[in-house]
Design a protein around this motif. Sequence first.
Motif, PDB file in Angstrom:
ATOM      1  N   ARG A  13       5.988   4.951   1.763  1.00  9.81           N
ATOM      2  CA  ARG A  13       5.070   3.965   1.176  1.00  9.81           C
ATOM      3  C   ARG A  13       5.425   2.552   1.632  1.00  9.81           C
ATOM      4  O   ARG A  13       4.552   1.753   1.980  1.00  9.81           O
ATOM      5  CB  ARG A  13       5.126   4.038  -0.353  1.00  9.81           C
ATOM      6  CG  ARG A  13       4.535   5.277  -0.971  1.00  9.81           C
ATOM      7  CD  ARG A  13       4.489   5.170  -2.488  1.00  9.81           C
ATOM      8  NE  ARG A  13       4.286   6.484  -3.090  1.00  9.81           N
ATOM      9  CZ  ARG A  13       5.252   7.252  -3.581  1.00  9.81           C
ATOM     10  NH1 ARG A  13       6.505   6.816  -3.568  1.00  9.81           N
ATOM     11  NH2 ARG A  13       4.974   8.429  -4.081  1.00  9.81           N
ATOM     12  N   ALA A  48      -2.162  10.365   3.028  1.00 11.33           N
ATOM     13  CA  ALA A  48      -1.787  10.917   1.729  1.00 11.33           C
ATOM     14  C   ALA A  48      -0.369  11.438   1.772  1.00 11.33           C
ATOM     15  O   ALA A  48       0.049  12.088   2.732  1.00 11.33           O
ATOM     16  CB  ALA A  48      -2.747  12.034   1.336  1.00 11.33           C
ATOM     17  N   GLN A  80      -2.023   6.841  -0.166  1.00 10.67           N
ATOM     18  CA  GLN A  80      -2.348   7.408  -1.468  1.00 10.67           C
ATOM     19  C   GLN A  80      -1.377   8.550  -1.764  1.00 10.67           C
ATOM     20  O   GLN A  80      -0.677   9.050  -0.888  1.00 10.67           O
ATOM     21  CB  GLN A  80      -3.788   7.933  -1.498  1.00 10.67           C
ATOM     22  CG  GLN A  80      -4.041   9.061  -0.498  1.00 10.67           C
ATOM     23  CD  GLN A  80      -5.406   9.695  -0.665  1.00 10.67           C
ATOM     24  OE1 GLN A  80      -5.863   9.930  -1.787  1.00 10.67           O
ATOM     25  NE2 GLN A  80      -6.070   9.977   0.451  1.00 10.67           N
ATOM     26  N   ASP A  81      -1.353   8.974  -3.026  1.00 12.94           N
ATOM     27  CA  ASP A  81      -0.502  10.078  -3.452  1.00 12.94           C
ATOM     28  C   ASP A  81      -1.365  11.251  -3.885  1.00 12.94           C
ATOM     29  O   ASP A  81      -2.354  11.079  -4.605  1.00 12.94           O
ATOM     30  CB  ASP A  81       0.385   9.647  -4.616  1.00 12.94           C
ATOM     31  CG  ASP A  81       1.442   8.645  -4.180  1.00 12.94           C
ATOM     32  OD1 ASP A  81       2.428   9.078  -3.555  1.00 12.94           O
ATOM     33  OD2 ASP A  81       1.276   7.438  -4.459  1.00 12.94           O
ATOM     34  N   VAL A  82      -0.981  12.442  -3.434  1.00 13.47           N
ATOM     35  CA  VAL A  82      -1.633  13.690  -3.862  1.00 13.47           C
ATOM     36  C   VAL A  82      -0.510  14.595  -4.366  1.00 13.47           C
ATOM     37  O   VAL A  82      -0.022  15.472  -3.640  1.00 13.47           O
ATOM     38  CB  VAL A  82      -2.412  14.342  -2.706  1.00 13.47           C
ATOM     39  CG1 VAL A  82      -3.154  15.572  -3.198  1.00 13.47           C
ATOM     40  CG2 VAL A  82      -3.391  13.350  -2.080  1.00 13.47           C
ATOM     41  N   PRO A 100      -3.072   1.871   4.491  1.00 16.70           N
ATOM     42  CA  PRO A 100      -3.292   2.343   3.124  1.00 16.70           C
ATOM     43  C   PRO A 100      -2.629   3.701   2.900  1.00 16.70           C
ATOM     44  O   PRO A 100      -2.637   4.566   3.779  1.00 16.70           O
ATOM     45  CB  PRO A 100      -4.817   2.446   3.025  1.00 16.70           C
ATOM     46  CG  PRO A 100      -5.341   1.593   4.133  1.00 16.70           C
ATOM     47  CD  PRO A 100      -4.331   1.672   5.225  1.00 16.70           C
TER      48      PRO A 100
END
Length: 261
Positions: free
Chosen positions: A95, A57, A106-108, A104
Amino acid sequence: MSVAAPGRMPALYLSHGAPPLADDPVWPGELAAWGARLPRPKAILVVSAHWEEAPLAIGATTRTPLVYDFWGFPAHYYQVTYDAPGAPALAEDVRKLLGGAGTPVQDVPDRGLDHGAYVPLVEMFPAADVPVLQVSMPTLDPEQLMEIGRRLTPLRDEGVLIIGSGFFTHNLAALRHSGEQPPSWSAEFDGWGREALQAQDVDALVDFRRKAPAGRLAHPRTEHFAPLFVTLGAAEAELGSQRSVIEGFWMGLAKRSLQFG
C-alpha cells in the motif's frame, strides 16, 4: 553482466500450469528443485494471470480458502489445500509503495489464492510455512505493469520473493496437440522470447504482439504473458543475471520460467 545486490531476493516469472500439473512426471520435480535452491523468503508476493482487477487489489491477509477458478476437472483437484500464513505487514508495505506513488490500491480481504498462485507454490514451498500475498493485475499494459514492478523492487531487499505467474504461451482454443512436438506457433514464440530475453530487448518484449512470430496466436489475450512485465520491472537493474530455470513444453504450451538475481 548485471548482478543482484547482496542479500536481495530473486524475482521470478513462472509458467504455473493447470491443476493437473501435480500429476506430471517431470514438472513438479523441476519446481520443487527450484524452490529448494532459492534463499528462504520472508514472504512471497504473487501476481497471477488469473486475477485482473482495477484498481490494484490486495488479497487476503489471513488464512482464507483457495479460489478454485477452473471447471470440469476431477473432484480431487478441488480438494487441494495450501494453508500458508497471510502477510499483513507485506500488504501494508505494498500500500505504501504503490499508493504513495499514485497507484490506487483497494483491499479484497476475502480473496484467497487462485490456481496461478497455489499450484506452483504447492510444489516449490510444500510446507506452506512462508507468508503469501496475492495482488491483482490492474491492467494488461506492459509498460504500466513494469512501473508497478519497479515500485515493488524495494521489497526484494526486505526478503520478499516477487513472482509473476503466467504461462509463456497460452492459447487453449488453438491447442490441438498430439505427439511429441509442440505446435509451431508455441515453439516459434518460445524461441523468439528466449532470444529477446537474452538480448535484454525489453522494447521487443513490450511490443510482442507485433514483434514476435505468432505473437497474437501464442497470446490471443495477454493475461498470461503480462505478469512477466511485473517481474521485469522488479528486476530491471539485473536483466543480465537472468536464467531460464525451466524450459520445454507441457501439452504443447511453453513452460519457460525465469529467475532474475
